[in-house]
Design an enzyme around this catalytic site. Structure first.
Site, mmCIF file in Angstrom:
data_model
loop_
_atom_site.group_PDB
_atom_site.id
_atom_site.type_symbol
_atom_site.label_atom_id
_atom_site.label_comp_id
_atom_site.label_asym_id
_atom_site.label_seq_id
_atom_site.Cartn_x
_atom_site.Cartn_y
_atom_site.Cartn_z
ATOM 1 N N ASN A 67 0.848 -1.191 0.000
ATOM 2 C CA ASN A 67 0.000 0.000 0.000
ATOM 3 C C ASN A 67 0.883 1.241 0.000
ATOM 4 O O ASN A 67 0.763 2.120 0.838
ATOM 5 C CB ASN A 67 -0.949 -0.002 1.199
ATOM 6 C CG ASN A 67 -2.065 1.020 1.062
ATOM 7 O OD1 ASN A 67 -2.416 1.703 2.007
ATOM 8 N ND2 ASN A 67 -2.619 1.141 -0.137
ATOM 9 N N HIS B 244 3.058 4.610 -0.524
ATOM 10 C CA HIS B 244 2.820 6.043 -0.722
ATOM 11 C C HIS B 244 4.155 6.718 -1.023
ATOM 12 O O HIS B 244 5.204 6.050 -1.148
ATOM 13 C CB HIS B 244 2.135 6.653 0.497
ATOM 14 C CG HIS B 244 2.807 6.355 1.805
ATOM 15 N ND1 HIS B 244 4.065 6.815 2.127
ATOM 16 C CD2 HIS B 244 2.390 5.637 2.883
ATOM 17 C CE1 HIS B 244 4.398 6.422 3.339
ATOM 18 N NE2 HIS B 244 3.401 5.679 3.821
ATOM 19 N N HIS C 260 7.272 5.778 1.080
ATOM 20 C CA HIS C 260 7.955 4.547 0.699
ATOM 21 C C HIS C 260 8.821 4.763 -0.541
ATOM 22 O O HIS C 260 9.964 4.284 -0.609
ATOM 23 C CB HIS C 260 6.935 3.447 0.381
ATOM 24 C CG HIS C 260 6.109 3.000 1.540
ATOM 25 N ND1 HIS C 260 4.749 3.215 1.591
ATOM 26 C CD2 HIS C 260 6.436 2.346 2.684
ATOM 27 C CE1 HIS C 260 4.280 2.703 2.722
ATOM 28 N NE2 HIS C 260 5.275 2.182 3.408
ATOM 29 N N GLY D 33 12.074 4.182 7.399
ATOM 30 C CA GLY D 33 11.663 5.546 7.707
ATOM 31 C C GLY D 33 11.724 5.813 9.200
ATOM 32 O O GLY D 33 11.501 4.924 10.027
ATOM 33 N N GLU D 34 12.017 7.054 9.568
ATOM 34 C CA GLU D 34 12.110 7.438 10.972
ATOM 35 C C GLU D 34 10.747 7.701 11.606
ATOM 36 O O GLU D 34 10.685 7.937 12.814
ATOM 37 C CB GLU D 34 13.000 8.668 11.127
ATOM 38 C CG GLU D 34 14.468 8.379 10.816
ATOM 39 C CD GLU D 34 15.357 9.598 10.977
ATOM 40 O OE1 GLU D 34 14.811 10.713 11.138
ATOM 41 O OE2 GLU D 34 16.593 9.427 10.920
ATOM 42 N N ASP E 42 8.533 5.536 12.207
ATOM 43 C CA ASP E 42 8.492 4.448 13.184
ATOM 44 C C ASP E 42 9.819 4.442 13.945
ATOM 45 O O ASP E 42 10.654 3.550 13.765
ATOM 46 C CB ASP E 42 8.243 3.121 12.474
ATOM 47 C CG ASP E 42 6.907 3.101 11.753
ATOM 48 O OD1 ASP E 42 5.871 3.155 12.428
ATOM 49 O OD2 ASP E 42 6.910 3.050 10.511
#
Length: 287
Positions: free
Chosen positions: A32, A34, A37, A149-150, A152
């Site tokens: 999914n 975006h 990503h 990604g930061e 998370d």
């Protein structure tokens, strides 16, 4: 761009890349996709010769009342976006391929202490699911580097620790959170927000930024600052999970003399759980 669904096909492709002396980057995702990503894929493209993106909705990291069944699965659209972004290979395995004997009988990877805080406190077992599947993917793909990604932030810290502790020869790279034009952190779960909730959702990020400014101005009553933010979010229609001011490295509660600080926030808005964070560095000479 090629897509494979089995470990045998993946390893055949990876072996061919290795024989050519290629440097391989992995971008693990649950699909999914975006723009956030795709930004990771673009960055991987700059750092490596081959970019492999995995798409796997990992059942082991979903709790019993979470959105595993309803989590959006958009493989065809994801493949098109990845091809346009310059991705080389998509690895989209089934749950049976990843956990051939079922998740209840599969070896689990547990990262102690750090996984019991923040999201780990409210989602028991979540980070065991994350650590397990990331370790599996690392061993399947055998990348030189992996990019996360930061947004998370705790997840990234967990992955850094397991990579160090297990002596995995993989460089872990964290990329800044990719945001919508109003500042909302991009997330696949943002699609769950109603129009009214989407308009309101930015308040979590704004509260993180406002708290960071108060710390820069000299406030060190971290517990009070956290409680003030939780109260404000609650009054504005959120159901706060946590709002914690922590040491950026240990993720333990920040001390008065800490200079690398991260503010972690999680809150429900309707049926959507939002998470975000803001980090700041304080100058010890002017603190």
């Amino acid at each position: 761009m090629k897509t494979v669904h089995t470990v045998s096909d993946l390893r055949e492709a990876v072996d061919a890349y290795r024989q050519q002396g290629k440097r391989i980057a992995l971008v693990p995702t649950m699909g999914n996709l975006h723009a956030g990503h795709l930004a990771l894929v673009h960055d991987a493209r700059e750092r490596a010769d081959i970019v492999i993106t995995s798409i796997f909705v990992n059942p082991l990291q979903f709790g019993p009342n979470e959105d595993l069944d309803s989590y959006p699965r958009t493989l065809a659209e994801d493949q098109n976006r990845l091809a346009d972004a310059g991705n080389d290979l998509v690895f989209a395995p089934s749950a049976r391929e990843v956990y051939p004997n079922g998740i209840e009988y599969h070896t689990h990877v547990t990262v102690p202490a750090i996984t019991e805080l923040h999201c780990g406190a409210s989602r028991p077992g979540h980070f065991t699911g994350v650590a397990t599947v990331v370790t599996i993917l690392f061993n399947m793909v055998r990348p030189d580097l992996a990019i996360f990604g930061e947004k998370d932030f705790q997840q990234l810290a967990v992955i850094r620790k397991l990579t160090r502790d297990l002596c995995l020869p993989i460089e872990i790279i964290g990329m800044p959170t990719f945001r919508e034009s109003d500042g909302l952190a991009m997330s696949s779960r943002n699609n769950y927000l109603t129009d009214a909730e989407r308009h309101k959702a930015i308040r979590l990020y704004e509260m993180l930024c406002e708290t960071a400014e108060r710390i820069k101005e000299g406030r060190r009553d971290f517990s009070t600052l956290s409680n003030e933010a939780i109260k404000t979010l609650d009054q504005e229609g959120f159901h706060p999970d946590y709002f914690n001011i922590v040491n950026s490295d240990s993720l333990e509660p920040a001390a008065y003399d800490d200079h690398n600080i991260t503010i972690l926030g999680a809150a429900w808005l309707g049926r959507t759980r939002l998470i975000d964070n803001v980090s700041l560095r304080l100058d010890p000479e002017t603190d």
